[in-house]
Design a protein around this motif. Structure first.
Motif, mmCIF file in Angstrom:
data_model
loop_
_atom_site.group_PDB
_atom_site.id
_atom_site.type_symbol
_atom_site.label_atom_id
_atom_site.label_comp_id
_atom_site.label_asym_id
_atom_site.label_seq_id
_atom_site.Cartn_x
_atom_site.Cartn_y
_atom_site.Cartn_z
ATOM 1 N N VAL A 135 0.841 -1.203 0.000
ATOM 2 C CA VAL A 135 0.000 0.000 0.000
ATOM 3 C C VAL A 135 0.876 1.253 0.000
ATOM 4 C CG1 VAL A 135 -1.707 1.331 1.283
ATOM 5 C CG2 VAL A 135 -1.937 -1.143 1.136
ATOM 6 N N SER A 136 1.914 1.251 0.831
ATOM 7 C CA SER A 136 2.817 2.405 0.888
ATOM 8 C C SER A 136 3.522 2.621 -0.440
ATOM 9 C CB SER A 136 3.852 2.193 2.000
ATOM 10 O OG SER A 136 3.253 2.266 3.267
ATOM 11 N N LEU A 137 4.031 1.539 -1.030
ATOM 12 C CA LEU A 137 4.770 1.660 -2.287
ATOM 13 C C LEU A 137 3.871 2.173 -3.404
ATOM 14 C CD1 LEU A 137 7.630 1.105 -3.386
ATOM 15 C CD2 LEU A 137 6.779 -1.100 -4.193
ATOM 16 N N MET A 138 2.650 1.611 -3.490
ATOM 17 C CA MET A 138 1.715 2.047 -4.523
ATOM 18 C C MET A 138 1.309 3.497 -4.305
ATOM 19 S SD MET A 138 0.202 0.734 -7.243
ATOM 20 C CE MET A 138 0.474 2.246 -8.136
ATOM 21 N N SER A 139 1.084 3.870 -3.053
ATOM 22 C CA SER A 139 0.689 5.238 -2.733
ATOM 23 C C SER A 139 1.806 6.221 -3.060
ATOM 24 C CB SER A 139 0.307 5.339 -1.252
ATOM 25 O OG SER A 139 -0.114 6.643 -0.930
ATOM 26 N N GLU A 140 3.039 5.846 -2.768
ATOM 27 C CA GLU A 140 4.167 6.749 -2.999
ATOM 28 C C GLU A 140 4.416 7.005 -4.482
ATOM 29 O OE1 GLU A 140 7.672 5.542 -0.841
ATOM 30 O OE2 GLU A 140 6.482 5.079 0.931
ATOM 31 N N TYR A 141 4.133 6.023 -5.331
ATOM 32 C CA TYR A 141 4.428 6.168 -6.750
ATOM 33 C C TYR A 141 3.218 6.584 -7.595
ATOM 34 C CZ TYR A 141 9.264 4.573 -6.652
ATOM 35 O OH TYR A 141 10.621 4.501 -6.448
ATOM 36 N N SER A 142 2.041 6.667 -7.003
ATOM 37 C CA SER A 142 0.850 7.052 -7.768
ATOM 38 C C SER A 142 0.789 8.573 -7.927
ATOM 39 C CB SER A 142 -0.422 6.586 -7.050
ATOM 40 O OG SER A 142 -0.464 5.182 -6.967
ATOM 41 N N PRO A 143 0.450 9.064 -9.123
ATOM 42 C CA PRO A 143 0.210 10.505 -9.273
ATOM 43 C C PRO A 143 -0.867 10.964 -8.297
ATOM 44 C CG PRO A 143 0.320 9.434 -11.421
ATOM 45 C CD PRO A 143 0.301 8.334 -10.394
ATOM 46 N N VAL A 172 -5.568 5.864 5.283
ATOM 47 C CA VAL A 172 -4.408 5.971 6.171
ATOM 48 C C VAL A 172 -3.160 6.329 5.371
ATOM 49 C CG1 VAL A 172 -2.909 4.707 7.764
ATOM 50 C CG2 VAL A 172 -5.386 4.404 7.887
ATOM 51 N N ALA A 173 -2.987 5.700 4.211
ATOM 52 C CA ALA A 173 -1.805 5.975 3.383
ATOM 53 C C ALA A 173 -1.729 7.443 2.977
ATOM 54 C CB ALA A 173 -1.824 5.095 2.134
ATOM 55 N N GLN A 174 -2.861 8.082 2.762
ATOM 56 C CA GLN A 174 -2.870 9.493 2.382
ATOM 57 C C GLN A 174 -2.792 10.420 3.589
ATOM 58 O OE1 GLN A 174 -5.745 10.790 -0.516
ATOM 59 N NE2 GLN A 174 -5.756 8.824 -1.555
ATOM 60 N N TYR A 175 -3.174 9.918 4.733
ATOM 61 C CA TYR A 175 -3.221 10.788 5.913
ATOM 62 C C TYR A 175 -1.829 11.093 6.471
ATOM 63 C CZ TYR A 175 -4.404 12.646 10.485
ATOM 64 O OH TYR A 175 -4.493 13.449 11.573
ATOM 65 N N TYR A 176 -0.981 10.052 6.572
ATOM 66 C CA TYR A 176 0.312 10.229 7.231
ATOM 67 C C TYR A 176 1.398 10.678 6.267
ATOM 68 C CZ TYR A 176 -1.710 7.795 11.256
ATOM 69 O OH TYR A 176 -2.494 7.441 12.321
ATOM 70 N N PRO A 177 2.392 11.447 6.768
ATOM 71 C CA PRO A 177 3.548 11.822 5.942
ATOM 72 C C PRO A 177 4.308 10.576 5.495
ATOM 73 C CG PRO A 177 3.471 13.115 7.968
ATOM 74 C CD PRO A 177 2.458 12.026 8.120
ATOM 75 N N THR A 178 5.083 10.717 4.436
ATOM 76 C CA THR A 178 5.768 9.569 3.851
ATOM 77 C C THR A 178 6.690 8.868 4.832
ATOM 78 O OG1 THR A 178 5.711 10.678 1.711
ATOM 79 C CG2 THR A 178 7.234 8.831 1.939
ATOM 80 N N ASN A 179 7.408 9.616 5.662
ATOM 81 C CA ASN A 179 8.401 9.001 6.535
ATOM 82 C C ASN A 179 7.785 8.123 7.612
ATOM 83 O OD1 ASN A 179 7.471 11.560 7.771
ATOM 84 N ND2 ASN A 179 8.886 11.019 9.414
ATOM 85 N N ILE A 180 6.485 8.294 7.904
ATOM 86 C CA ILE A 180 5.828 7.425 8.893
ATOM 87 C C ILE A 180 4.631 6.700 8.292
ATOM 88 C CG2 ILE A 180 6.582 8.732 10.916
ATOM 89 C CD1 ILE A 180 3.772 10.034 10.960
ATOM 90 N N ARG A 181 4.553 6.672 6.951
ATOM 91 C CA ARG A 181 3.377 6.068 6.309
ATOM 92 C C ARG A 181 3.285 4.570 6.608
ATOM 93 N NH1 ARG A 181 3.431 8.155 1.188
ATOM 94 N NH2 ARG A 181 2.075 9.788 2.008
ATOM 95 N N SER A 182 4.389 3.837 6.400
ATOM 96 C CA SER A 182 4.342 2.404 6.672
ATOM 97 C C SER A 182 4.149 2.136 8.159
ATOM 98 C CB SER A 182 5.620 1.709 6.176
ATOM 99 O OG SER A 182 5.517 1.424 4.802
ATOM 100 N N THR A 183 4.741 2.990 9.002
ATOM 101 C CA THR A 183 4.532 2.844 10.444
ATOM 102 C C THR A 183 3.058 3.057 10.784
ATOM 103 O OG1 THR A 183 6.786 3.580 10.934
ATOM 104 C CG2 THR A 183 5.175 3.711 12.721
ATOM 105 N N GLY A 184 2.443 4.103 10.215
ATOM 106 C CA GLY A 184 1.023 4.357 10.457
ATOM 107 C C GLY A 184 0.148 3.239 9.951
ATOM 108 N N LEU A 185 0.427 2.769 8.731
ATOM 109 C CA LEU A 185 -0.336 1.656 8.172
ATOM 110 C C LEU A 185 -0.114 0.386 8.980
ATOM 111 C CD1 LEU A 185 0.255 2.278 4.372
ATOM 112 C CD2 LEU A 185 -1.987 2.026 5.439
ATOM 113 N N GLY A 186 1.140 0.151 9.362
ATOM 114 C CA GLY A 186 1.443 -1.066 10.114
ATOM 115 C C GLY A 186 0.744 -1.108 11.458
#
Length: 446
Positions: free
Chosen positions: A131-139, A365-379
């Motif tokens: 989810v994080s990887l897809m979110s980070e690379y999606s326009p 959740v993936a859109q809510y948190y900043p990138t540096n804690i996105r996987s932590t938030g999702l996890g």
């Protein structure tokens, strides 16, 4: 020499073959993930008869993988923020696939349960990372749709599991369903070659040449040269921390996400584990009961993709609230006698608004948190939510043991939907406006 903002390039890119490649591999991983998870509900009626399991033990066995998923989601989610998304995804795929294959050789419930727990570590760990990887690379303008489309692979995997189960289990035995998990292992070398690493992680490791190579594929029209300087906002490279989930006015929203995940996962896994058995007890043959499970997952795909498009047009919060209300109503109605076509329709709605809502929650959740804690938030959201997933199969076992009326069983499964509706309504706006990946646009996230 130009200064290139990495996140600006990603956010404003035109969807192209690179994005299709990321979508393909992330979706494929989720398909296998969904297959491995739903497989227990498919073989449960046979296992209860073959091993003479009572409903309580059957519920505990169903929860064993989910118990592993709780630890896997938290542990691997945090680990990927430190070692990278790609390595973590590959480790999880190898872990859950290999263990599932071995699971087919289990000869007693306890070995079966232990192996399911280990497989659950990988199943739970892979979800927040893809989810994080897809979110980070999606326009940015397509982010909700792409994450939802990718995560609909979970329902495709569930459909494959139910569809193959209708044919394989009665003819060849339940073990073959587990042997088929060898397929993801055969694809690992291709994932190593084609699955990209997170751009923000590469930047945090000082791998600017690798990042530049990826950006050229993402936005060839930008003509990024080797002499150009790549930059990324500090929020994207700072150290991940669980405490960050509660800072900058995120505490209430974090708690509400956890409650919503808990309730939604409880409904999803109670249905996934016990739906065939519930319908068998209501008088339907095994093939028809598995067909209900397939319809549930077909509805999930429609709900995820349709919900993602609606979220990009309107808001994730309003779509989720509407879905939870519809799902609660559909589950209550399923407990009463209806024509077969109405039951299938209600089952499809239930899949669209329970499994579909779970997929949209990941996107939220993936859109809510900043990138540096996105996987932590999702996890953490997924990991805390796994407590609900753990209770799902056990709740089904308790309901079976109590021999309650058919409509009461479905009423009990509908209650968490009402609670999740309230929780999502309390999720606040993202305060981190400086993070382009983590912030919401006015029409998309809210």
């Amino acid at each position: 020499m130009k200064t290139i903002d990495v996140q600006d390039v990603i956010d404003n890119a035109t969807f192209n073959p690179f994005h299709w490649k990321v979508l393909f591999w992330c979706t494929l991983v989720i398909i296998f993930d969904g297959y491995d998870l739903v497989i227990y509900g498919v073989v449960l009626p046979i296992l209860m008869e073959q091993w003479q399991l009572d409903p309580y033990v059957a519920g505990l066995l169903g929860s064993s993988a989910l118990f592993g998923m709780m630890f896997g989601a938290i542990g691997f989610g945090m680990m990927s923020d430190k070692v990278g998304r790609k390595k973590t995804i590959l480790a999880c795929v190898i872990l859950f696939s290999l263990t599932t294959v071995v699971n087919g050789f289990a000869t007693d419930p306890w070995v079966f349960g232990i192996l399911r727990f280990i497989a659950g570590l990988g199943i739970g760990g892979v979800m927040p990372n893809v989810v994080s990887l897809m979110s980070e690379y999606s326009p940015k303008r397509r982010r909700s749709t792409m994450v939802a489309l990718m995560f609909s692979g979970y329902a495709v995997g569930g459909m494959m599991s139910a569809g193959l189960g209708i044919w394989i289990v009665p003819t060849y035995g339940w073990e073959v369903m587990f042997y088929l998990a060898v397929i993801p292992l055969l694809l690992v070398p291709f994932m190593i070659k084609f699955l990209p690493e997170s751009a923000s992680f590469m930047m945090s490791q000082g791998l600017k040449d690798q990042t530049r190579h990826v950006l050229v594929k993402i936005a060839p029209e930008r003509q990024i040269a080797e002499s150009d300087e790549l930059t990324i906002p500090a929020a994207h490279v700072s150290k991940a921390s669980v405490a960050e989930l509660f800072r900058d006015n995120r505490a209430l929203s974090t708690m509400m996400f956890w409650i919503a995940f808990f309730c939604c996962l409880l409904m999803v896994y109670a249905l996934g584990s016990w739906l065939p058995k519930l319908m068998s007890l209501a008088g339907y043959p095994l093939s028809s009961s598995l067909m209900f499970l397939m319809v549930l997952n077909i509805g999930a795909i429609i709900g995820a993709v349709g919900g993602g498009r609606l979220a990009d047009k309107f808001s994730l919060r309003s779509v989720l609230i509407s879905f939870f209300i519809l799902g609660t109503t559909a589950l209550i109605t399923l407990g009463y006698e209806n024509p077969m076509w109405v039951l299938y329709l209600l089952m499809g709605i239930a899949g669209a608004t329970t499994i579909g809502s779970q997929i949209l929650l990941y996107a939220y959740v993936a859109q809510y948190y900043p990138t540096n804690i996105r996987s932590t938030g999702l996890g953490w959201a997924s990991g805390i939510g796994r407590n609900g997933a753990l209770l799902g199969p056990m709740l089904g076992g308790v309901l079976m043991a109590m021999a309650l009326p058919h409509h009461i069983n479905f009423l009990a499964l509908a209650v968490p939907g009402a609670i999740a509706t309230i929780a999502v309504a309390f999720v606040g706006r993202n305060p981190v406006k400086k993070d382009s990946l983590g912030s919401f646009s006015g029409s998309t996230a809210q």
